[in-house]
Design a protein around this motif. Structure first.
Motif, PDB file in Angstrom:
ATOM      1  N   PRO A  45      18.490 -15.017   1.417  1.00 14.44           N
ATOM      2  CA  PRO A  45      18.053 -14.106   2.495  1.00 14.44           C
ATOM      3  C   PRO A  45      17.987 -12.630   2.082  1.00 14.44           C
ATOM      4  N   GLN A  46      18.980 -12.186   1.303  1.00 14.94           N
ATOM      5  CA  GLN A  46      18.985 -10.772   0.874  1.00 14.94           C
ATOM      6  C   GLN A  46      17.768 -10.471  -0.004  1.00 14.94           C
ATOM      7  N   LEU A  47      17.537 -11.367  -0.959  1.00 12.02           N
ATOM      8  CA  LEU A  47      16.440 -11.146  -1.901  1.00 12.02           C
ATOM      9  C   LEU A  47      15.088 -11.354  -1.220  1.00 12.02           C
ATOM     10  N   ASN A  48      15.073 -12.235  -0.219  1.00 12.99           N
ATOM     11  CA  ASN A  48      13.836 -12.428   0.532  1.00 12.99           C
ATOM     12  C   ASN A  48      13.431 -11.127   1.231  1.00 12.99           C
ATOM     13  N   LYS A  49      14.442 -10.405   1.723  1.00 11.41           N
ATOM     14  CA  LYS A  49      14.165  -9.110   2.365  1.00 11.41           C
ATOM     15  C   LYS A  49      13.517  -8.156   1.362  1.00 11.41           C
ATOM     16  N   LEU A  50      14.035  -8.178   0.134  1.00 11.08           N
ATOM     17  CA  LEU A  50      13.466  -7.299  -0.911  1.00 11.08           C
ATOM     18  C   LEU A  50      12.014  -7.673  -1.213  1.00 11.08           C
ATOM     19  N   ALA A  51      11.759  -8.978  -1.311  1.00 15.55           N
ATOM     20  CA  ALA A  51      10.392  -9.432  -1.608  1.00 15.55           C
ATOM     21  C   ALA A  51       9.450  -9.030  -0.475  1.00 15.55           C
ATOM     22  N   PHE A  52       9.953  -9.146   0.744  1.00 10.96           N
ATOM     23  CA  PHE A  52       9.162  -8.791   1.922  1.00 10.96           C
ATOM     24  C   PHE A  52       8.838  -7.291   1.902  1.00 10.96           C
ATOM     25  N   LYS A  53       9.853  -6.504   1.596  1.00  4.90           N
ATOM     26  CA  LYS A  53       9.682  -5.036   1.544  1.00  4.90           C
ATOM     27  C   LYS A  53       8.718  -4.674   0.408  1.00  4.90           C
ATOM     28  N   HIS A  54       8.877  -5.387  -0.707  1.00  3.32           N
ATOM     29  CA  HIS A  54       8.018  -5.130  -1.864  1.00  3.32           C
ATOM     30  C   HIS A  54       6.544  -5.340  -1.490  1.00  3.32           C
ATOM     31  N   ARG A  55       6.270  -6.482  -0.847  1.00  3.91           N
ATOM     32  CA  ARG A  55       4.882  -6.766  -0.430  1.00  3.91           C
ATOM     33  C   ARG A  55       4.376  -5.687   0.532  1.00  3.91           C
ATOM     34  N   ALA A  56       5.225  -5.299   1.492  1.00  2.00           N
ATOM     35  CA  ALA A  56       4.812  -4.283   2.468  1.00  2.00           C
ATOM     36  C   ALA A  56       4.549  -2.942   1.782  1.00  2.00           C
ATOM     37  N   ASP A  57       5.393  -2.609   0.800  1.00  5.22           N
ATOM     38  CA  ASP A  57       5.204  -1.345   0.058  1.00  5.22           C
ATOM     39  C   ASP A  57       3.848  -1.335  -0.637  1.00  5.22           C
ATOM     40  N   GLU A  58       3.501  -2.437  -1.291  1.00  4.51           N
ATOM     41  CA  GLU A  58       2.237  -2.462  -2.046  1.00  4.51           C
ATOM     42  C   GLU A  58       1.040  -2.327  -1.103  1.00  4.51           C
ATOM     43  N   GLU A  59       1.144  -2.944   0.071  1.00  9.34           N
ATOM     44  CA  GLU A  59       0.054  -2.819   1.055  1.00  9.34           C
ATOM     45  C   GLU A  59      -0.055  -1.368   1.528  1.00  9.34           C
ATOM     46  N   ARG A  60       1.096  -0.752   1.731  1.00  5.97           N
ATOM     47  CA  ARG A  60       1.111   0.652   2.177  1.00  5.97           C
ATOM     48  C   ARG A  60       0.557   1.560   1.085  1.00  5.97           C
ATOM     49  N   HIS A  61       0.932   1.281  -0.164  1.00 10.44           N
ATOM     50  CA  HIS A  61       0.421   2.098  -1.270  1.00 10.44           C
ATOM     51  C   HIS A  61      -1.104   2.051  -1.321  1.00 10.44           C
ATOM     52  N   ALA A  62      -1.650   0.844  -1.161  1.00 11.65           N
ATOM     53  CA  ALA A  62      -3.118   0.705  -1.208  1.00 11.65           C
ATOM     54  C   ALA A  62      -3.751   1.546  -0.103  1.00 11.65           C
ATOM     55  N   ALA A  63      -3.152   1.493   1.091  1.00 13.17           N
ATOM     56  CA  ALA A  63      -3.710   2.264   2.219  1.00 13.17           C
ATOM     57  C   ALA A  63      -3.615   3.764   1.955  1.00 13.17           C
ATOM     58  N   LEU A  64      -2.490   4.191   1.388  1.00 14.61           N
ATOM     59  CA  LEU A  64      -2.311   5.620   1.080  1.00 14.61           C
ATOM     60  C   LEU A  64      -3.358   6.086   0.060  1.00 14.61           C
ATOM     61  N   PHE A  65      -3.573   5.271  -0.965  1.00 17.92           N
ATOM     62  CA  PHE A  65      -4.549   5.652  -1.990  1.00 17.92           C
ATOM     63  C   PHE A  65      -5.979   5.612  -1.445  1.00 17.92           C
ATOM     64  N   LYS A  66      -6.234   4.680  -0.516  1.00 16.55           N
ATOM     65  CA  LYS A  66      -7.572   4.645   0.098  1.00 16.55           C
ATOM     66  C   LYS A  66      -7.838   5.948   0.842  1.00 16.55           C
ATOM     67  N   ALA A  67      -6.814   6.451   1.526  1.00 16.15           N
ATOM     68  CA  ALA A  67      -6.982   7.723   2.249  1.00 16.15           C
ATOM     69  C   ALA A  67      -7.245   8.862   1.257  1.00 16.15           C
ATOM     70  N   CYS A  68      -6.617   8.796   0.093  1.00 15.12           N
ATOM     71  CA  CYS A  68      -6.850   9.825  -0.944  1.00 15.12           C
ATOM     72  C   CYS A  68      -8.294   9.737  -1.444  1.00 15.12           C
ATOM     73  N   VAL A  69      -8.796   8.526  -1.625  1.00 16.52           N
ATOM     74  CA  VAL A  69     -10.190   8.351  -2.068  1.00 16.52           C
ATOM     75  C   VAL A  69     -11.117   8.958  -1.029  1.00 16.52           C
ATOM     76  N   ALA A  70     -10.859   8.647   0.242  1.00 16.93           N
ATOM     77  CA  ALA A  70     -11.730   9.123   1.329  1.00 16.93           C
ATOM     78  C   ALA A  70     -11.773  10.649   1.350  1.00 16.93           C
ATOM     79  N   ARG A  71     -10.627  11.265   1.043  1.00 10.73           N
ATOM     80  CA  ARG A  71     -10.546  12.728   1.060  1.00 10.73           C
ATOM     81  C   ARG A  71     -11.477  13.383   0.040  1.00 10.73           C
ATOM     82  N   GLN A  72     -11.882  12.638  -0.972  1.00 12.19           N
ATOM     83  CA  GLN A  72     -12.754  13.236  -2.010  1.00 12.19           C
ATOM     84  C   GLN A  72     -14.180  13.424  -1.499  1.00 12.19           C
ATOM     85  N   GLY A  73     -14.539  12.759  -0.404  1.00 14.47           N
ATOM     86  CA  GLY A  73     -15.877  12.911   0.153  1.00 14.47           C
ATOM     87  C   GLY A  73     -16.981  12.411  -0.772  1.00 14.47           C
ATOM     88  N   VAL A  74     -16.680  11.380  -1.532  1.00 14.63           N
ATOM     89  CA  VAL A  74     -17.636  10.857  -2.508  1.00 14.63           C
ATOM     90  C   VAL A  74     -18.085   9.467  -2.052  1.00 14.63           C
TER      91      VAL A  74
END
Ligand SMILES: [Fe+2]
Ligand SMILES: [Fe+2]
Length: 243
Positions: A45-74
């Protein structure tokens, strides 16, 4: 040479969009659902929480970087698609992702691979952030904050792979094998990434320097991280919290 390459790439909105779009690809390169499998297969259960958080972090990172791409106006569709580093690694390991999803590779192996990938992120992201700093501080601060998360992911990966290893010998042997495969992938990917950026004239350089980069591509070279990777995450980025 890496510093110069990244500086010239980050100097224009098109170059930044290319680099940031590459990061989006690296963060969301899990079309076949390796993370879903991990979350399903980790019964501690403890490690499952870490795996869950890890997956959520990667999804959030992708969204954050997408916003950075959009900011370039290209118009991203007008840019070449950067070669995927994850695809190169998967190829070196003869289709690891598909084998894992099919139940033919273990949780330990998956997390050893993630450890190696995360360690690469920890080494590379500060260089991307430092290059962006001068031209787009907002994107730079996102990359710094993501780099900080990647440090945590290395810790998660070590904890989970250790827990699911049959023996420390098996763990060490897998780590050695995957590090070597990842190293080969990075070598090939680095050349492909350079060729892609240079061929699309994404470096903000004059004719002579463009020819120099083309020559490097022809010779099969690539810009490398210096042997001593001296870029540390700034204190502000460490202290910043995501919203
Ligand atoms: Fe990430
Ligand atoms: Fe990560």
């Amino acid at each position: 040479m890496l510093r110069r390459f990244l500086d010239r790439l980050a100097a224009t909105p098109r170059g930044r969009a290319f680099l940031l779009q590459f990061l989006v690809g690296a963060e969301e390169a899990d079309e076949i659902g390796v993370f879903d499998q991990l979350v399903a297969r980790i019964d501690d259960p403890q490690l499952n929480k870490l795996a869950f958080k890890h997956r959520a972090d990667e999804e959030r990172h992708a969204a954050l970087f997408k916003a950075c791409v959009a900011r370039q106006g290209v118009d991203v569709a007008s840019l070449p698609v950067a070669p995927s580093v994850i695809a190169f690694i998967d190829e070196e390991l003869r289709g690891f992702g598909a084998k894992f999803v099919a139940g033919k590779r273990s949780v330990m192996e998956a997390y050893v691979l993630l450890q190696v990938i995360e360690e690469r992120g920890v080494a590379q992201y500060p260089w991307f952030a430092a290059a962006l700093e001068r031209y787009d501080p907002a994107s730079a601060s996102v990359v710094w904050q993501v780099a900080r998360d990647e440090e945590n992911h290395v810790r998660y990966a070590k904890a989970i792979s250790r827990r699911y290893a049959r023996s420390s010998y098996a763990l060490d042997a897998t780590l050695q094998e995957f590090r070597a495969a990842e190293e080969r992938a990075i070598e090939r990917h680095g050349r492909a990434f350079l060729a892609c950026a240079v061929d699309a004239r994404l470096l903000d350089v004059g004719r002579a320097e463009q020819l120099g980069w083309q020559l490097l591509v022809m010779l099969g070279g690539r810009p490398r991280l210096p042997a001593v990777n001296g870029l540390a995450i700034p204190a502000e980025a460490r202290a910043a919290s995501f919203t």
